[in-house]
Scaffold this motif. Sequence first.
Motif, PDB file in Angstrom:
ATOM      1  N   TYR A 196      94.057  64.887  61.748  1.00  0.00           N
ATOM      2  CA  TYR A 196      92.656  64.489  61.884  1.00  0.00           C
ATOM      3  C   TYR A 196      91.957  64.587  60.526  1.00  0.00           C
ATOM      4  O   TYR A 196      92.124  65.567  59.793  1.00  0.00           O
ATOM      5  CB  TYR A 196      91.946  65.387  62.889  1.00  0.00           C
ATOM      6  CG  TYR A 196      90.486  65.061  63.089  1.00  0.00           C
ATOM      7  CD1 TYR A 196      90.092  63.797  63.520  1.00  0.00           C
ATOM      8  CD2 TYR A 196      89.500  66.012  62.841  1.00  0.00           C
ATOM      9  CE1 TYR A 196      88.753  63.490  63.705  1.00  0.00           C
ATOM     10  CE2 TYR A 196      88.158  65.716  63.034  1.00  0.00           C
ATOM     11  CZ  TYR A 196      87.788  64.444  63.463  1.00  0.00           C
ATOM     12  OH  TYR A 196      86.465  64.143  63.645  1.00  0.00           O
ATOM     13  N   ASP A 201      86.322  60.754  60.605  1.00  0.00           N
ATOM     14  CA  ASP A 201      86.453  60.794  62.066  1.00  0.00           C
ATOM     15  C   ASP A 201      87.585  59.878  62.548  1.00  0.00           C
ATOM     16  O   ASP A 201      87.408  59.093  63.481  1.00  0.00           O
ATOM     17  CB  ASP A 201      85.136  60.394  62.741  1.00  0.00           C
ATOM     18  CG  ASP A 201      85.148  60.705  64.234  1.00  0.00           C
ATOM     19  OD1 ASP A 201      85.891  61.621  64.639  1.00  0.00           O
ATOM     20  OD2 ASP A 201      84.439  60.014  64.999  1.00  0.00           O
ATOM     21  N   PRO A 259      88.289  64.754  59.272  1.00  0.00           N
ATOM     22  CA  PRO A 259      86.910  64.912  59.764  1.00  0.00           C
ATOM     23  C   PRO A 259      85.897  64.020  59.062  1.00  0.00           C
ATOM     24  O   PRO A 259      84.972  63.498  59.701  1.00  0.00           O
ATOM     25  CB  PRO A 259      86.610  66.397  59.506  1.00  0.00           C
ATOM     26  CG  PRO A 259      87.946  67.053  59.377  1.00  0.00           C
ATOM     27  CD  PRO A 259      88.847  66.031  58.779  1.00  0.00           C
ATOM     28  N   ARG A 295      92.185  65.535  72.065  1.00  0.00           N
ATOM     29  CA  ARG A 295      91.203  65.444  70.990  1.00  0.00           C
ATOM     30  C   ARG A 295      89.853  66.032  71.365  1.00  0.00           C
ATOM     31  O   ARG A 295      89.101  66.470  70.489  1.00  0.00           O
ATOM     32  CB  ARG A 295      91.097  63.975  70.557  1.00  0.00           C
ATOM     33  CG  ARG A 295      92.432  63.513  69.991  1.00  0.00           C
ATOM     34  CD  ARG A 295      92.468  62.070  69.589  1.00  0.00           C
ATOM     35  NE  ARG A 295      93.801  61.732  69.090  1.00  0.00           N
ATOM     36  CZ  ARG A 295      94.158  60.537  68.646  1.00  0.00           C
ATOM     37  NH1 ARG A 295      93.273  59.549  68.642  1.00  0.00           N
ATOM     38  NH2 ARG A 295      95.386  60.325  68.226  1.00  0.00           N
ATOM     39  N   SER A 334      88.342  69.019  68.874  1.00  0.00           N
ATOM     40  CA  SER A 334      87.037  68.972  68.212  1.00  0.00           C
ATOM     41  C   SER A 334      86.312  70.289  68.363  1.00  0.00           C
ATOM     42  O   SER A 334      85.682  70.791  67.417  1.00  0.00           O
ATOM     43  CB  SER A 334      86.194  67.833  68.803  1.00  0.00           C
ATOM     44  OG  SER A 334      86.801  66.585  68.555  1.00  0.00           O
TER      45      SER A 334
END
Length: 228
Positions: A186, A191, A188, A202, A206
């Motif tokens: 991932y 995104d 960030p 997911r 998060s």
Amino acid sequence: MIVPLTRQKFEQLVPLIATGPQYKYYWGKFPEFLQRLLISVVAAAVVLLIRVLFGVSELTPILFLIGLIGALYWLWAPVFWASMRNAKYRRYKYSGFFQGRILDFWITEEVLGKQETVDNKGDLVIIENREKRINIEVGDESGFTAEYKAPLRVSYKVIARNQLVEMVVASNKPDLSRIEEISDIYIPSRDIWVSDYPLIRRDFFSEVSRRLRDKYSDRPRRRRKNYE
């Protein structure tokens, strides 16, 4: 930085039963669906043939159940194969949340399969099914490094060196000194997920990511051995 995760949290992140995206992954394209459908038809036909030829009327309920399972193979097979893949990852006893940076990335092309055909001159022609893949090397300040490979997508154009990345790592060592497996990655700041198989839940990731970033952002980082 690698932060140990509890077993409960790990099992939330890597579910036992296939999720929607995992089911979709193993559903595949139309040829894969046709292959499963053919297996279903053959399985149902075999059960009916056994019943007719051997007159096993006293086993009709059992044969009906076997026939039903076989006939619905096209529907339940993606759940089975995705769950088996999840179980392979969940067999590791310990896990951690990794946060690091993209050290490097490059594009490769792989041959997924070959198909033989004949051209209009009668000559044998071999057609290769190729796919472009992105290879990402990630690492942290402790010296830990790992590589991940996934099919190339348009959204990956925004990937750049030194971007922050997060993922889940698994190990059979309590101190996570030897990492055996890594999850999809991932990013960030963009995104986006770099993913071949969507292993991680997911929505849970998060939440874990947010909490651990807040909790450990100012903690000292322990040294880990390289991923092998």
